[in-house]
Scaffold this motif. Structure first.
Motif, mmCIF file in Angstrom:
data_model
loop_
_atom_site.group_PDB
_atom_site.id
_atom_site.type_symbol
_atom_site.label_atom_id
_atom_site.label_comp_id
_atom_site.label_asym_id
_atom_site.label_seq_id
_atom_site.Cartn_x
_atom_site.Cartn_y
_atom_site.Cartn_z
ATOM 1 N N GLY A 14 -11.389 0.097 -9.643
ATOM 2 C CA GLY A 14 -12.152 0.430 -8.158
ATOM 3 C C GLY A 14 -12.271 1.832 -7.881
ATOM 4 O O GLY A 14 -12.046 2.524 -9.020
ATOM 5 N N SER A 15 -12.392 2.103 -6.814
ATOM 6 C CA SER A 15 -12.763 3.549 -6.426
ATOM 7 C C SER A 15 -12.383 3.574 -5.034
ATOM 8 O O SER A 15 -12.435 2.712 -4.091
ATOM 9 C CB SER A 15 -13.952 3.929 -6.613
ATOM 10 N N PHE A 23 -3.800 8.525 1.455
ATOM 11 C CA PHE A 23 -3.054 7.180 1.815
ATOM 12 C C PHE A 23 -2.812 6.522 0.433
ATOM 13 O O PHE A 23 -1.670 5.744 0.379
ATOM 14 C CB PHE A 23 -3.977 6.370 2.833
ATOM 15 N N LEU A 24 -3.599 6.271 -0.414
ATOM 16 C CA LEU A 24 -3.445 5.338 -1.203
ATOM 17 C C LEU A 24 -2.334 6.110 -2.414
ATOM 18 O O LEU A 24 -1.634 5.326 -2.916
ATOM 19 C CB LEU A 24 -4.734 5.210 -2.269
ATOM 20 N N LEU A 25 -2.178 7.375 -2.484
ATOM 21 C CA LEU A 25 -1.199 8.064 -3.201
ATOM 22 C C LEU A 25 0.107 7.749 -2.634
ATOM 23 O O LEU A 25 1.089 7.579 -3.619
ATOM 24 C CB LEU A 25 -1.585 9.527 -3.543
ATOM 25 N N THR A 26 -0.026 7.800 -1.430
ATOM 26 C CA THR A 26 1.320 7.844 -0.705
ATOM 27 C C THR A 26 1.797 6.200 -0.913
ATOM 28 O O THR A 26 3.053 6.018 -1.226
ATOM 29 C CB THR A 26 1.198 7.809 0.709
ATOM 30 N N SER A 172 -0.440 -8.547 -8.998
ATOM 31 C CA SER A 172 0.584 -8.115 -7.860
ATOM 32 C C SER A 172 0.258 -6.697 -7.413
ATOM 33 O O SER A 172 0.392 -6.641 -5.999
ATOM 34 C CB SER A 172 2.233 -8.167 -8.280
ATOM 35 N N VAL A 173 0.058 -5.643 -8.277
ATOM 36 C CA VAL A 173 -0.283 -4.469 -7.776
ATOM 37 C C VAL A 173 -1.633 -4.366 -6.894
ATOM 38 O O VAL A 173 -1.772 -3.762 -5.894
ATOM 39 C CB VAL A 173 -0.256 -3.467 -8.766
ATOM 40 N N ARG A 174 -2.672 -5.338 -7.435
ATOM 41 C CA ARG A 174 -3.857 -5.299 -6.656
ATOM 42 C C ARG A 174 -3.600 -5.928 -5.307
ATOM 43 O O ARG A 174 -4.126 -5.282 -4.325
ATOM 44 C CB ARG A 174 -4.759 -6.313 -7.450
ATOM 45 N N ASP A 175 -2.650 -6.869 -5.141
ATOM 46 C CA ASP A 175 -2.719 -7.458 -3.863
ATOM 47 C C ASP A 175 -1.800 -6.506 -2.689
ATOM 48 O O ASP A 175 -2.052 -6.491 -1.570
ATOM 49 C CB ASP A 175 -1.676 -8.717 -3.771
ATOM 50 N N GLN A 176 -0.988 -5.693 -3.331
ATOM 51 C CA GLN A 176 -0.355 -4.492 -2.486
ATOM 52 C C GLN A 176 -1.281 -3.450 -2.269
ATOM 53 O O GLN A 176 -0.686 -2.768 -1.177
ATOM 54 C CB GLN A 176 0.858 -3.979 -3.371
ATOM 55 N N LEU A 177 -2.456 -3.045 -2.924
ATOM 56 C CA LEU A 177 -3.246 -2.132 -2.646
ATOM 57 C C LEU A 177 -4.502 -2.610 -1.949
ATOM 58 O O LEU A 177 -5.184 -1.737 -1.463
ATOM 59 C CB LEU A 177 -3.542 -1.343 -3.872
ATOM 60 N N SER A 179 -5.428 -3.233 0.937
ATOM 61 C CA SER A 179 -5.914 -2.799 2.467
ATOM 62 C C SER A 179 -6.551 -1.464 1.964
ATOM 63 O O SER A 179 -7.117 -0.802 2.924
ATOM 64 C CB SER A 179 -4.868 -2.678 3.242
ATOM 65 N N LEU A 180 -6.203 -0.812 0.803
ATOM 66 C CA LEU A 180 -6.752 0.613 0.535
ATOM 67 C C LEU A 180 -8.138 0.584 -0.352
ATOM 68 O O LEU A 180 -8.778 1.620 -0.235
ATOM 69 C CB LEU A 180 -5.668 1.560 0.152
ATOM 70 N N VAL A 181 -7.791 -0.163 -1.330
ATOM 71 C CA VAL A 181 -8.963 -0.145 -2.423
ATOM 72 C C VAL A 181 -9.124 -1.545 -2.940
ATOM 73 O O VAL A 181 -8.115 -2.548 -2.999
ATOM 74 C CB VAL A 181 -8.495 0.811 -3.594
#
Length: 193
Positions: A14-15, A23-26, A172-177, A179-181
């Motif tokens: 994604g991008s 926000f994504l890095l945090t 799982s990581v996709r679902d946790q992110l 809201s941002l990407v």
């Protein structure tokens, strides 16, 4: 005990726009095992013109921040989607300790240099997964032409026997992110002329 060479990579891409990158890095610092390592790598892409192997690519990648580390000669296969939720491909990586010798070997095998690029960003680890947030640009390109967005990739690399577990970890990581990407499968075939 038989050793297995990691040969399957599963991934989503994604991008993220520049204002949302921090926000994504945090978020990644909170959900990953590592706090994130900065990287700046240069990669040379070579394409084979030998009949029967035409279009096959090899990639030679090395760190610009840590030149004492080995470079890597990589083969990345054609993206497939055996599991409709993620992309997968064969992937092999071999450390090399001399860029010049590696280039000579690749050219002797019938590969021709196609292009170079620089990838710069942050890489996080979570179990077998690697999450990278990075920008790609040409060597020597002016800062004014730097992209306003960063690429995001969640990938797992390991033996075929671990593919199912890696797919679930990537999702799982996709679902946790989400809201941002938006991490999704992308068609990486070259457009038809």
């Amino acid at each position: 005990q038989q050793q297995r060479v990691p040969n399957t990579e599963v991934y989503l891409q994604g991008s993220v726009l520049k204002p949302f990158t921090e926000f994504l890095l945090t978020r990644l610092r909170g959900i990953c095992d590592s706090p994130g390592d900065e990287f700046r790598d240069q990669e040379s892409v070579f394409t084979c013109a030998v009949p029967g192997l035409s279009g096959t690519r090899l990639r030679l990648r090395w760190s610009l921040l840590h030149p004492h580390l080995p470079a890597y000669l990589r083969y990345l296969g054609i993206p497939e989607s055996a599991d409709h939720r993620v992309m997968s491909r064969a992937a092999y990586e071999v450390p090399v300790f001399s860029l010049d010798a590696a280039r000579q070997l690749v050219e002797a095998m019938g590969f021709q240099h196609e292009f170079d690029f620089i990838a710069e960003g942050t890489v996080f680890r979570r179990g077998l997964l690697k999450v990278t947030v990075y920008r790609v640009y040409r060597p020597g390109a002016p800062a004014s032409l730097a992209p306003e967005s960063s690429l995001v990739e969640v990938s797992g690399l390991g033996p075929s026997s671990l593919t199912a577990g890696m797919v679930e970890s990537v999702l799982s990581v996709r679902d946790q992110l989400k809201s941002l990407v938006l991490l999704a499968k992308h068609d990486q075939k070259a457009p038809k002329a």
